[in-house]
Enzyme design. Sequence first.
Site, PDB file in Angstrom:
ATOM      1  N   GLY A 226      -7.324  85.761  43.665  1.00  0.00           N
ATOM      2  CA  GLY A 226      -7.663  84.460  44.676  1.00  0.00           C
ATOM      3  C   GLY A 226      -8.074  83.253  43.936  1.00  0.00           C
ATOM      4  O   GLY A 226      -7.515  82.332  44.160  1.00  0.00           O
ATOM      5  N   ARG A 227      -8.990  83.528  42.844  1.00  0.00           N
ATOM      6  CA  ARG A 227      -9.502  82.494  42.015  1.00  0.00           C
ATOM      7  C   ARG A 227      -8.388  81.886  41.387  1.00  0.00           C
ATOM      8  O   ARG A 227      -8.570  80.695  40.634  1.00  0.00           O
ATOM      9  CB  ARG A 227     -10.689  82.850  41.210  1.00  0.00           C
ATOM     10  CG  ARG A 227     -10.641  83.966  40.658  1.00  0.00           C
ATOM     11  CD  ARG A 227     -11.734  84.726  39.965  1.00  0.00           C
ATOM     12  NE  ARG A 227     -11.811  85.871  39.528  1.00  0.00           N
ATOM     13  CZ  ARG A 227     -11.740  87.111  39.977  1.00  0.00           C
ATOM     14  NH1 ARG A 227     -11.663  87.155  41.199  1.00  0.00           N
ATOM     15  NH2 ARG A 227     -11.507  88.454  39.310  1.00  0.00           N
TER      16      ARG A 227
ATOM     17  N   GLU B 165     -16.932  84.918  39.144  1.00  0.00           N
ATOM     18  CA  GLU B 165     -16.354  85.753  39.695  1.00  0.00           C
ATOM     19  C   GLU B 165     -15.554  86.692  38.594  1.00  0.00           C
ATOM     20  O   GLU B 165     -15.386  88.020  38.712  1.00  0.00           O
ATOM     21  CB  GLU B 165     -15.382  85.643  40.945  1.00  0.00           C
ATOM     22  CG  GLU B 165     -15.076  86.678  41.828  1.00  0.00           C
ATOM     23  CD  GLU B 165     -14.822  86.196  43.327  1.00  0.00           C
ATOM     24  OE1 GLU B 165     -15.513  86.050  44.327  1.00  0.00           O
ATOM     25  OE2 GLU B 165     -13.583  85.901  43.374  1.00  0.00           O
TER      26      GLU B 165
ATOM     27  N   LYS C 124      -5.358  85.832  51.690  1.00  0.00           N
ATOM     28  CA  LYS C 124      -4.491  86.770  50.776  1.00  0.00           C
ATOM     29  C   LYS C 124      -4.686  88.061  51.530  1.00  0.00           C
ATOM     30  O   LYS C 124      -3.909  88.641  51.810  1.00  0.00           O
ATOM     31  CB  LYS C 124      -4.925  86.977  49.364  1.00  0.00           C
ATOM     32  CG  LYS C 124      -4.148  87.817  48.398  1.00  0.00           C
ATOM     33  CD  LYS C 124      -4.607  87.864  47.086  1.00  0.00           C
ATOM     34  CE  LYS C 124      -4.595  89.208  46.497  1.00  0.00           C
ATOM     35  NZ  LYS C 124      -5.004  89.349  44.994  1.00  0.00           N
TER      36      LYS C 124
ATOM     37  N   HIS D 287     -29.545  61.559  37.585  1.00  0.00           N
ATOM     38  CA  HIS D 287     -30.767  61.320  38.247  1.00  0.00           C
ATOM     39  C   HIS D 287     -31.215  62.502  39.127  1.00  0.00           C
ATOM     40  O   HIS D 287     -31.669  62.412  40.111  1.00  0.00           O
ATOM     41  CB  HIS D 287     -30.217  60.084  39.197  1.00  0.00           C
ATOM     42  CG  HIS D 287     -29.675  58.890  38.319  1.00  0.00           C
ATOM     43  ND1 HIS D 287     -30.614  58.095  37.986  1.00  0.00           N
ATOM     44  CD2 HIS D 287     -28.704  58.472  38.155  1.00  0.00           C
ATOM     45  CE1 HIS D 287     -30.086  57.443  37.101  1.00  0.00           C
ATOM     46  NE2 HIS D 287     -28.853  57.634  37.135  1.00  0.00           N
TER      47      HIS D 287
ATOM     48  N   GLU E  84     -14.802  85.559  57.523  1.00  0.00           N
ATOM     49  CA  GLU E  84     -15.097  84.152  57.924  1.00  0.00           C
ATOM     50  C   GLU E  84     -13.839  83.352  58.210  1.00  0.00           C
ATOM     51  O   GLU E  84     -13.859  82.740  59.121  1.00  0.00           O
ATOM     52  CB  GLU E  84     -15.825  83.323  56.589  1.00  0.00           C
ATOM     53  CG  GLU E  84     -17.313  83.859  56.292  1.00  0.00           C
ATOM     54  CD  GLU E  84     -17.202  85.135  55.355  1.00  0.00           C
ATOM     55  OE1 GLU E  84     -16.124  85.640  55.104  1.00  0.00           O
ATOM     56  OE2 GLU E  84     -18.341  85.539  55.111  1.00  0.00           O
TER      57      GLU E  84
ATOM     58  N   LYS F  95     -19.954  92.828  51.978  1.00  0.00           N
ATOM     59  CA  LYS F  95     -19.112  92.788  53.253  1.00  0.00           C
ATOM     60  C   LYS F  95     -19.459  94.096  54.109  1.00  0.00           C
ATOM     61  O   LYS F  95     -19.577  93.824  55.264  1.00  0.00           O
ATOM     62  CB  LYS F  95     -17.569  92.555  52.959  1.00  0.00           C
ATOM     63  CG  LYS F  95     -17.211  91.267  52.141  1.00  0.00           C
ATOM     64  CD  LYS F  95     -15.862  91.301  51.734  1.00  0.00           C
ATOM     65  CE  LYS F  95     -15.443  90.417  50.923  1.00  0.00           C
ATOM     66  NZ  LYS F  95     -13.902  90.332  50.288  1.00  0.00           N
TER      67      LYS F  95
END
Length: 541
Positions: free
Chosen positions: A267-268, A353, A207, A384, A213, A501
Amino acid sequence: MNYHDPTLTRNWDNLKKHHKKIKDSKLKDFFKDQNRFNDLSWSANGLTVDLSKNFINLDTLGILYDFAKEIDLESFRSNFFSGEKINNTEDRPALFHALRDRSSRAYFVDEEDISLKIKKALDKIIHFSNNLHSNTFLGLTGKPIKQIVNIGIGGSKLGPQAMLTALEDFKNDNVKVDFISEINTQTINNLLNNCDPEATIFFICSKSFTTKETIYISRIVKSWIKSNLGKNSLRKHLFAVTSNSSEAIKFGVDEENIFPIWDWVNGRFSLWSSIGISIALGCSSKVFEEILYGAFLMDRHFENKPLQENLPVVMGLADFWNVSFLNYDSFVILPYEYKLRNIPDHLQQLVMESNGKGVLKTGESVKTGTSPLVFGCSGIESQHSFMQLLHQSPKSVHSEIILSMDPTDMAQDHIVASALAQSSILMSGSGAYIVPSAEKDKSSLSHQYCRGNRSNSIILLDKLSPTIVGSLFALFELRTCVQGFLWGINSFDQWGVELGKNLMANLLDNSESTYHNNCIDSSTISIWKKYLKNKANNNEN
Ligand code: F6P
């Protein structure tokens, strides 16, 4: 508007009194009431939510509804749908629901009608996806596209990835979708070594188009495309989804190849936007439209149903009660439907977030817990690994079991029985069941004892259709918004991730004055320098 501190309400005190009254009860005693399951389960849009194994009774719910009325949850809901700027710290609305509105309702941001933009963007996705699937869109050398790579991180990956995995049965067999977010060289090389440059297209999903990254990987990918296919190949093989088209163009993405997203989509919550294009490409545009429709149905349910019949509201209220009064500070998500295995990763971001906040909308400190810690993995796997802790440790973790009724899997009886067994024991503990060895050896009894009294919910899907899965994902989003509203916080910003950041950039600056000016602590600087020294030594040798 809609600012409050939940702890200062009349019903906060009522909930406290009520908690005092019932806190020593046992969950299994609540089940003496034969109607409990009927009273505490709700169904809508192919989903059934069972909260009967939560530490809640009808009195609790009654006070929670009063609380919701007192803080005016209904006006929050209408402000949310009408596009009020409920994201107060960024002065924006949260209009991700407009992306999936299949009616003709108009939406405005700063008096601009955004409905047309949304429609145009969806048409662009549909058109591109149909062209790709019909081999009308071809790679530079004329080969059909067989592989899509989504370069993106956080919400620009997790939602679409979880959705695409959920819809495995609807995948287009001719197209493979990969997601990449890790910047380590081996991961990138492994991916590229398995791509045919002539038959692969890359989507830079960011966005902001500034996420380090994503841009790092994209640079490598850009030169890989050019070195394999030549200078002019980017127009056929490099695409972007972004709200920062000028940066994308500067980077080398053709203007035509840019799919839009806007700042009023967090974003999420963005899988319904062009960020979800991998879903259309990996399945079909029809499937993408069906998930939008499913989410739209859940939006309408949320908007129109009374609080008492409203899934996102009831679940959000239960979450508020579980965290703020019962001190459940961790929620574990256990999908027993394997195709839903990526949902925990998506929910980690969505919930934490959004609601991992320490201040109210007013900026004052919160006086109650906010987002729980969310974790999880496939339910079968969890049995498990960490399930032991859920049954016997003094720590209380709220569990959420997700199941599908679709009987198409050969192992389905086994899967459903397994999930229900865990749910039942978490609630009642070992008391209700006879452990054979315990009969023989009384000394082992305490070691075998399962505490029970552990709150857990079940979400049951009629089947894994795109519409129902769309509704499920929307339910999680809306419930997260309700939680945030109940706590009086802003669910739509994420300032906490920004600092890291900046600090990373400061370290990469390698300058004493930058370290000093930014007050970087001595531990951080020492380890950074030790690393740099080691790197220098390695380079010398
Ligand atoms: O750093 C957090 C975050 O901003 C998330 O909110 C977002 O989903 C992710 O990074 C990716 O952001 P972008 O799409 O701008 O690259």
